[in-house]
Design a protein around this motif. Structure first.
Motif, short mmCIF file in Angstrom:
data_model
loop_
_atom_site.label_atom_id
_atom_site.label_comp_id
_atom_site.label_asym_id
_atom_site.label_seq_id
_atom_site.Cartn_x
_atom_site.Cartn_y
_atom_site.Cartn_z
N HIS A 97 -83.46 -36.20 81.32
CA HIS A 97 -84.77 -36.68 80.88
C HIS A 97 -85.12 -38.05 81.48
N HIS A 100 -84.05 -40.52 84.62
CA HIS A 100 -84.58 -40.57 85.98
C HIS A 100 -84.92 -41.98 86.41
N TYR A 151 -93.81 -34.43 81.72
CA TYR A 151 -93.58 -35.12 82.98
C TYR A 151 -94.34 -34.33 84.04
N SER A 177 -87.98 -29.77 87.47
CA SER A 177 -87.21 -30.19 86.29
C SER A 177 -85.73 -29.87 86.34
N TYR A 190 -80.08 -33.29 87.99
CA TYR A 190 -81.09 -33.89 87.11
C TYR A 190 -81.76 -32.78 86.33
N ARG A 192 -84.72 -32.22 83.24
CA ARG A 192 -85.84 -32.94 82.67
C ARG A 192 -85.93 -32.99 81.14
#
Length: 242
Positions: A97, A100, A151, A177, A190, A192
């Protein structure tokens, strides 16, 4: 395999909504479902000595999971450099989340890692765009979160090595994401979802993705390459002629 779940653990101390959803902290909730799968998972937080990430701890860590939001600047640069070097050496890293925008992720990406955002509690539909990837194992074509922070693109990151998930939001935006990278010997993922005021980390699909990611980013048994001046492996013909 040893996993450390790191969380700044600041919202849980100041926001009753967050502490109600995550009474053991976001880090505690993530570590708990990993432990239920037989994974050796412990936690570390910002306000511990050395942010809970001493050299001894990191040297024994195979995978580090990172969640941060309001206190990115409170993370000591020395600790960021320490974690960065461990990733290059081969430690796996999962950034969740709002992580980042952490110093660590921005250092690894080499970009601003900025994005558009909106906190309206809207639906997020997460599409699997690489169904062959191990991180997507056990996930259908998509899954939905009824309430999440939005996002939106453009997400200022390098093009991912592999794009596993793509999000669509009720307001119309899309977002990359689920992104993988390699840096040095280390693998990075990563992911999200995970705003602190929603119970995202109790969602079974979110948990499955994180468990899959732990397996995917874990280190391979391999030394980091040596750099700098190197002796020739073969005889050099030019030297033999002298």
């Amino acid at each position: 395999m040893k996993v450390v779940v790191w969380n700044e653990n600041r919202h849980e101390k100041t926001n009753a909504a967050v502490s109600t959803i995550y009474p053991k902290g976001i880090h505690g909730a993530i570590a708990e479902f990993l432990q239920e799968q037989g994974i050796d998972a412990s936690t570390a937080t910002l306000d511990e000595p050395e942010h809970g990430l001493s050299e001894e701890v990191l040297n024994e860590t195979d995978v580090l999971v990172w969640w941060g939001h309001k206190a990115h600047e409170d993370v000591n640069d020395e600790i960021v450099e320490r974690v960065y070097e461990r990733v290059l050496e081969g430690m796996g890293l999962i950034v969740l989340h709002s992580g980042h925008f952490s110093k660590l992720f921005k250092k690894l990406m080499g970009t601003t890692c900025d994005l558009k955002w909106r906190e309206d509690g809207e639906k997020e539909r997460i599409w699997v765009v690489d169904p062959s990837h191990p991180i997507a194992e056990g996930i259908g074509e998509y899954f939905e979160l009824e309430q999440e922070e939005m996002y939106g693109e453009h997400f200022d990151i390098p093009s991912p090595d592999q794009l596993v998930f793509l999000s669509w939001f009720e307001g119309g935006e899309v977002f990359r994401s689920g992104c993988t990278y390699t840096r040095g010997n280390g693998r990075i993922f990563y992911f999200r979802p995970g705003h602190e005021t929603y119970p995202t980390y109790y969602n079974q699909n979110v948990q499955r993705v994180i468990r899959n990611a732990v397996e995917w980013v874990k280190p391979v048994t391999r030394n980091r390459p040596e750099y700098g001046h190197s002796q020739a492996i073969e005889d050099l013909s030019s030297k033999n002629k002298q």
